[in-house]
Design a protein around this motif. Structure first.
Motif, PDB file in Angstrom:
ATOM      1  N   MET A 172       0.872  -1.176   0.000  1.00  0.00           N
ATOM      2  CA  MET A 172       0.000   0.000   0.000  1.00  0.00           C
ATOM      3  C   MET A 172       0.904   1.219   0.000  1.00  0.00           C
ATOM      4  N   ALA A 173       0.759   2.067  -0.976  1.00  0.00           N
ATOM      5  CA  ALA A 173       1.552   3.284  -1.057  1.00  0.00           C
ATOM      6  C   ALA A 173       0.628   4.446  -1.347  1.00  0.00           C
ATOM      7  N   GLY A 174       1.005   5.629  -0.918  1.00  0.00           N
ATOM      8  CA  GLY A 174       0.130   6.756  -1.200  1.00  0.00           C
ATOM      9  C   GLY A 174       0.629   8.051  -0.612  1.00  0.00           C
ATOM     10  N   MET A 175      -0.196   9.074  -0.803  1.00  0.00           N
ATOM     11  CA  MET A 175       0.052  10.419  -0.304  1.00  0.00           C
ATOM     12  C   MET A 175      -1.187  10.905   0.434  1.00  0.00           C
ATOM     13  N   GLU A 176      -0.958  11.626   1.524  1.00  0.00           N
ATOM     14  CA  GLU A 176      -2.028  12.253   2.291  1.00  0.00           C
ATOM     15  C   GLU A 176      -1.690  13.724   2.495  1.00  0.00           C
ATOM     16  N   ALA A 177      -2.683  14.581   2.426  1.00  0.00           N
ATOM     17  CA  ALA A 177      -2.458  16.004   2.656  1.00  0.00           C
ATOM     18  C   ALA A 177      -3.696  16.608   3.283  1.00  0.00           C
ATOM     19  N   ARG A 178      -3.490  17.556   4.163  1.00  0.00           N
ATOM     20  CA  ARG A 178      -4.606  18.325   4.715  1.00  0.00           C
ATOM     21  C   ARG A 178      -4.135  19.753   4.975  1.00  0.00           C
ATOM     22  N   LEU A 179      -5.079  20.686   4.917  1.00  0.00           N
ATOM     23  CA  LEU A 179      -4.772  22.108   5.038  1.00  0.00           C
ATOM     24  C   LEU A 179      -5.932  22.803   5.730  1.00  0.00           C
ATOM     25  N   ALA A 180      -5.625  23.738   6.619  1.00  0.00           N
ATOM     26  CA  ALA A 180      -6.649  24.521   7.303  1.00  0.00           C
ATOM     27  C   ALA A 180      -6.177  25.962   7.412  1.00  0.00           C
ATOM     28  N   TRP A 181      -7.083  26.891   7.112  1.00  0.00           N
ATOM     29  CA  TRP A 181      -6.746  28.307   7.169  1.00  0.00           C
ATOM     30  C   TRP A 181      -8.021  29.087   7.436  1.00  0.00           C
ATOM     31  N   THR A 182      -7.914  30.097   8.273  1.00  0.00           N
ATOM     32  CA  THR A 182      -9.050  30.970   8.540  1.00  0.00           C
ATOM     33  C   THR A 182      -8.740  32.347   7.989  1.00  0.00           C
ATOM     34  N   ALA A 183      -9.474  32.744   6.967  1.00  0.00           N
ATOM     35  CA  ALA A 183      -9.301  34.069   6.376  1.00  0.00           C
ATOM     36  C   ALA A 183     -10.035  35.110   7.215  1.00  0.00           C
ATOM     37  N   ASN A 184      -9.407  36.280   7.333  1.00  0.00           N
ATOM     38  CA  ASN A 184     -10.005  37.403   8.071  1.00  0.00           C
ATOM     39  C   ASN A 184     -10.361  36.989   9.494  1.00  0.00           C
ATOM     40  N   ARG A 185      -9.454  36.251  10.141  1.00  0.00           N
ATOM     41  CA  ARG A 185      -9.794  35.648  11.429  1.00  0.00           C
ATOM     42  C   ARG A 185      -9.973  36.671  12.541  1.00  0.00           C
ATOM     43  N   ASP A 186      -9.496  37.893  12.362  1.00  0.00           N
ATOM     44  CA  ASP A 186      -9.696  38.932  13.370  1.00  0.00           C
ATOM     45  C   ASP A 186     -10.822  39.885  12.984  1.00  0.00           C
ATOM     46  N   GLY A 187     -11.505  39.605  11.888  1.00  0.00           N
ATOM     47  CA  GLY A 187     -12.562  40.484  11.419  1.00  0.00           C
ATOM     48  C   GLY A 187     -13.921  40.122  11.974  1.00  0.00           C
ATOM     49  N   ALA A 188     -14.919  40.887  11.604  1.00  0.00           N
ATOM     50  CA  ALA A 188     -16.276  40.647  12.075  1.00  0.00           C
ATOM     51  C   ALA A 188     -16.843  39.355  11.503  1.00  0.00           C
ATOM     52  N   VAL A 189     -16.410  38.995  10.297  1.00  0.00           N
ATOM     53  CA  VAL A 189     -16.830  37.746   9.668  1.00  0.00           C
ATOM     54  C   VAL A 189     -15.582  36.945   9.308  1.00  0.00           C
ATOM     55  N   ARG A 190     -15.484  35.741   9.804  1.00  0.00           N
ATOM     56  CA  ARG A 190     -14.331  34.876   9.557  1.00  0.00           C
ATOM     57  C   ARG A 190     -14.718  33.812   8.527  1.00  0.00           C
ATOM     58  N   PHE A 191     -13.705  33.362   7.785  1.00  0.00           N
ATOM     59  CA  PHE A 191     -13.944  32.388   6.730  1.00  0.00           C
ATOM     60  C   PHE A 191     -12.999  31.198   6.898  1.00  0.00           C
ATOM     61  N   PRO A 192     -13.410  30.164   7.668  1.00  0.00           N
ATOM     62  CA  PRO A 192     -12.562  28.970   7.813  1.00  0.00           C
ATOM     63  C   PRO A 192     -12.586  28.136   6.537  1.00  0.00           C
ATOM     64  N   LEU A 193     -11.414  27.710   6.099  1.00  0.00           N
ATOM     65  CA  LEU A 193     -11.247  26.884   4.908  1.00  0.00           C
ATOM     66  C   LEU A 193     -10.433  25.659   5.285  1.00  0.00           C
ATOM     67  N   ARG A 194     -10.905  24.481   4.891  1.00  0.00           N
ATOM     68  CA  ARG A 194     -10.194  23.232   5.204  1.00  0.00           C
ATOM     69  C   ARG A 194     -10.269  22.295   4.013  1.00  0.00           C
ATOM     70  N   ALA A 195      -9.245  21.467   3.886  1.00  0.00           N
ATOM     71  CA  ALA A 195      -9.216  20.512   2.779  1.00  0.00           C
ATOM     72  C   ALA A 195      -8.372  19.313   3.177  1.00  0.00           C
ATOM     73  N   SER A 196      -8.711  18.157   2.632  1.00  0.00           N
ATOM     74  CA  SER A 196      -7.873  16.965   2.798  1.00  0.00           C
ATOM     75  C   SER A 196      -7.943  16.146   1.519  1.00  0.00           C
ATOM     76  N   TYR A 197      -6.840  15.449   1.236  1.00  0.00           N
ATOM     77  CA  TYR A 197      -6.743  14.682  -0.007  1.00  0.00           C
ATOM     78  C   TYR A 197      -5.961  13.401   0.273  1.00  0.00           C
ATOM     79  N   THR A 198      -6.398  12.311  -0.359  1.00  0.00           N
ATOM     80  CA  THR A 198      -5.717  11.023  -0.224  1.00  0.00           C
ATOM     81  C   THR A 198      -5.569  10.385  -1.597  1.00  0.00           C
ATOM     82  N   TRP A 199      -4.364   9.937  -1.894  1.00  0.00           N
ATOM     83  CA  TRP A 199      -4.106   9.132  -3.092  1.00  0.00           C
ATOM     84  C   TRP A 199      -3.490   7.819  -2.647  1.00  0.00           C
ATOM     85  N   THR A 200      -4.039   6.706  -3.136  1.00  0.00           N
ATOM     86  CA  THR A 200      -3.580   5.385  -2.714  1.00  0.00           C
ATOM     87  C   THR A 200      -3.366   4.487  -3.918  1.00  0.00           C
TER      88      THR A 200
END
Length: 742
Positions: free
Chosen positions: A587-615
């Protein structure tokens, strides 16, 4: 099953090691006058404990906290786990009651090939003797989910080929009194209720009372009418006492008592291909009586003590019992259900009986899959921090003694179909189909040292599993247990499981890490198969800077022997419980995940998250097998039920009084059986895109209005063809409700 005292007398090394751990404490226990560690935060039985700790582990690990769970008011563990790279889930009932979970190609059947825990304690009904998770902890009760892979999973065991999942239940709140109550109403008369109340007093005593109440009529439409849903009641009580650290070593004692009752109108019977294309949510008349009842009780007593800011000890004694009676269609006129649905024209009479046509007596065989499980054990873990001039050490030593068993006492009843109704024609005698007990007794030891030298962290670890398995077969009669066994088989497995992880702080929030591990998966009682063994490797990089965090990992698992287990949920066609050696695989593969909150100190925050798997997973030798998922295998064949790619995206917007979240999962196509090249139409599980939307609005104080839509796009997709016929994923489902917290 041997009792604890007999086991200690026969295998004294466990007792010796326990005493040695306590003796090691004798010198440094009172080396400092006042302990600096709070026992409330101390429990080494827990696995990770926080998102911050997950970022420090020398291996791939992920902590999904309460915020992520509450964004969508998740009640389906499969929807939670889709956001974790390297984790695969195959739907069965559409609600996540009996999930099929795999990690890094380990296999998914009933989550039996990974280590499952709740609050750090093995939670499968019989983790060694029968690990198939016909009981799974209620997702709505959880405050966090932890996923460990590679060397990070070695400390838990016994299964280390894929990884481990730990579910963390609602903790006792620190406030004098706190609570939560929520209820959602949705399609098919679905009601999802959850409430808890608890707190901690100044005298150190605390409590938590929690309940989950769920009901649904089901989204499938049974020929002739009837429910296809479920009822679930799950309740839990926790009582705790925490000492005042000014009076001596900080201590915490907690008693937990829980009970879960589930009744599901669920079946293994799917649809023929033509019917799936025309009416994917149909259920045939012959599944009318199919029903599973599951009762689960558990009790745990925990103790944690911080002798000082360097030495601590955690211990838990646990016991849980599970009974499972699944009354479901087994075959029609002696012909397997899968064969009938694969070619309805060739089995025209049998197919007509499945769909409500009048049949002869005894044409429909229903099996009462009656099983009872027990598990009990004691686990203790010692932590010892040593600060040297050039390096610091965080030592951990743990011991676990565990017993479990599976008791099968089953019979087949035979029916005929008349005017679309099923009539009993020949009742079976209890125990006449199966009458056996499989049991396991296991000692587990684990020792690790996390060595920090400047920016470098080295984490060698060593696990030892000493397992005794036994299967006792009795005559298949109601009186069989009163007679001598017809067969007794015993086996013994001893396995060293080393693991080594390392990480290097590169600065600016970047960390490089990697690990090498021995993978191990023990066989079951009465099995002739060899233990599953592999060499697992991973290399990754982690980023944690400001509002941006992420991880990318390459993994390679080299199996010396891949093992398959015959179960009804994989399609049967072989002796249930039999195991098969699949030989070499990778079994071989790649895994990735990412999380970021845009404008996190502002009145409206925008959390963004992603994950990816290749096997990329394949067998590396050729062989023939009665295991239906494998069949005739040629070197180079891809493994079944393992998508090459998985992608999950989460986008949100959060204001002071409101929030909205959108998640999308894309699942690549899969094979039903091992093979290579183009996938034949009848063996192809097509890809799917599943989008969920959730929103909340705080009406007043802590009262919130909730709404969510699962499968927003209304995609009709094929979840699986096993065990018998095509099975759909859940259709678009909308919910609205309220939540109150204080």
């Amino acid at each position: 099953m041997p009792n604890f005292r007999e086991t200690l007398a026969r295998r004294p090394q466990g007792a010796i090691l326990c005493l040695a751990l306590l003796a090691a404490l004798h010198g440094p226990v009172y080396a400092e006058s006042a302990p600096a560690t709070d026992a409330n935060t101390l429990d080494r039985i827990q696995v990770i404990g926080s998102a911050a700790r997950a970022r420090e582990i020398t291996g791939a690990a992920q902590y999904i906290g309460i915020d992520a769970l509450q964004d969508f008011s998740h009640t389906d563990i499969q929807r939670v786990l889709r956001q974790a790279p390297g984790v695969y889930v195959i739907e069965e009932d559409g609600y996540g009651l009996r999930p099929n979970i795999g990690i890094r190609g380990s296999g998914i059947d009933r989550s039996s090939r990974i280590t499952l825990m709740e609050d750090g304690v093995l939670i499968a009904p019989a983790a060694y003797a029968a690990p198939a998770a016909y009981y799974f902890p209620t997702a709505a009760r959880m405050s966090a989910v932890e996923i460990l892979k590679g060397a990070a999973a070695v400390r838990n065991g016994p299964r280390t080929t894929g990884g481990a999942i730990n579910l963390i239940s609602t903790p006792i709140p620190e406030a004098p009194l706190g609570g939560h109550a929520s209820v959602l109403f949705g399609r098919d008369d679905t009601v999802l209720g959850h409430a808890w109340l608890g707190g901690r007093q100044d005298n150190g005593f605390g409590f938590l009372v929690e309940t989950v109440q769920q009901h649904s009529d089901g989204f499938k439409r049974l020929d002739g009418g009837g429910d296809t849903g479920y009822d679930l009641q799950d309740s839990l009580v926790k009582l705790a006492w925490t000492s005042d650290s000014r009076d001596g070593p900080a201590q915490r004692v907690e008693l937990r008592l829980g009970r879960s009752d589930q009744d599901s109108d669920e079946t293994y019977l799917g649809l023929a291909e033509a019917d799936f294309r025309a009416t994917p949510y149909r259920r045939y008349a012959a599944s009318r009586l199919d029903d599973i009842e599951v009762e689960h009780t558990d009790a745990q007593l925990r103790h944690a003590i911080a002798f000082n800011d360097r030495v601590d000890l955690s211990t838990v004694v646990y016991r849980h019992e599970t009974t499972r009676a699944w009354y479901k269609l087994q075959d029609v006129a002696g012909t397997g259900l899968g064969a009938v649905l694969a070619d309805p024209d060739a089995f025209a009479a049998e197919f007509a009986w499945l769909t409500g046509g009048d049949s002869p007596a005894d044409a429909l065989r229903i099996r009462n899959n009656n099983r009872a499980y027990e598990a009990r054990g004691v686990q203790t873990a010692l932590g010892w921090r040593i600060d040297g001039a050039h390096a610091s050490h965080q030592l951990q030593a743990s011991v676990r003694y565990h017993e479990d068993e599976e008791d099968r006492f089953q019979q087949d009843d035979r029916y005929r179909m008349q005017d679309g109704r099923m009539l009993l024609t020949t009742p079976g005698l209890p125990g006449s189909q199966d009458n056996r007990v499989g049991s396991a007794e296991a000692w587990s030891w684990y020792l690790s040292d996390e060595i920090s030298v400047g920016r470098l962290t080295l984490a060698p670890g060593l696990r030892y599993e000493d397992i005794r398995l036994q299967r006792v077969d009795y005559a298949r009669t109601p009186e069989g247990r009163g007679q001598a066994p017809t067969r007794v088989t015993r086996s013994e497995i001893d396995q060293w499981i080393p693991g080594f992880g390392a990480s290097w702080d590169l600065g600016a929030g970047w960390t490089l890490f990697g690990s090498v591990t021995r993978g191990f998966n023990p066989p079951g009682p009465g099995s002739d198969a060899e233990p599953e063994r592999s060499r697992n490797h991973e290399l990754g990089v982690r980023l944690d800077r400001g509002g941006l965090s992420g991880e990318a990992v390459a993994f390679y698992n080299d199996y010396a022997n891949l093992v398959g287990t015959c179960t009804e949920s994989t399609g049967g066609g072989c002796d249930i419980g039999a195991q098969f050696d699949g030989g070499r695989a990778r079994m071989a593969g790649m895994e990735a995940r990412l999380a970021w909150t845009a404008n996190r100190d502002g009145a409206v925050r925008f959390p963004l998250r992603a994950s990816y798997t290749w096997t990329d997973a394949e067998f590396r030798n050729s062989f023939g097998s009665d295991f239906e998922e494998w069949g005739e295998v040629a070197a180079g064949d891809a493994l079944p039920y393992l998508p090459e790619q998985l992608l999950w995206l989460g986008v949100g917007a959060e204001g002071e009084r409101w929030s909205a979240d959108l998640s999308a999962t894309w699942i690549d196509e899969m094979r039903e059986t091992a093979g290579q090249g183009n996938i034949p139409a009848g063996e192809r599980i097509g890809g799917a895109t599943i989008v969920d939307l959730a929103a909340s609005w705080r009406i007043a104080g802590e009262l919130e209005l909730l709404g969510k839509v699962e499968n927003l796009l209304g995609e009709t997709y094929l979840a699986a063809r096993r065990p018998y016929g095509a099975r759909p994923g859940r259709p678009r489902s909308a919910f609205v409700g309220v939540r109150y917290r204080f």
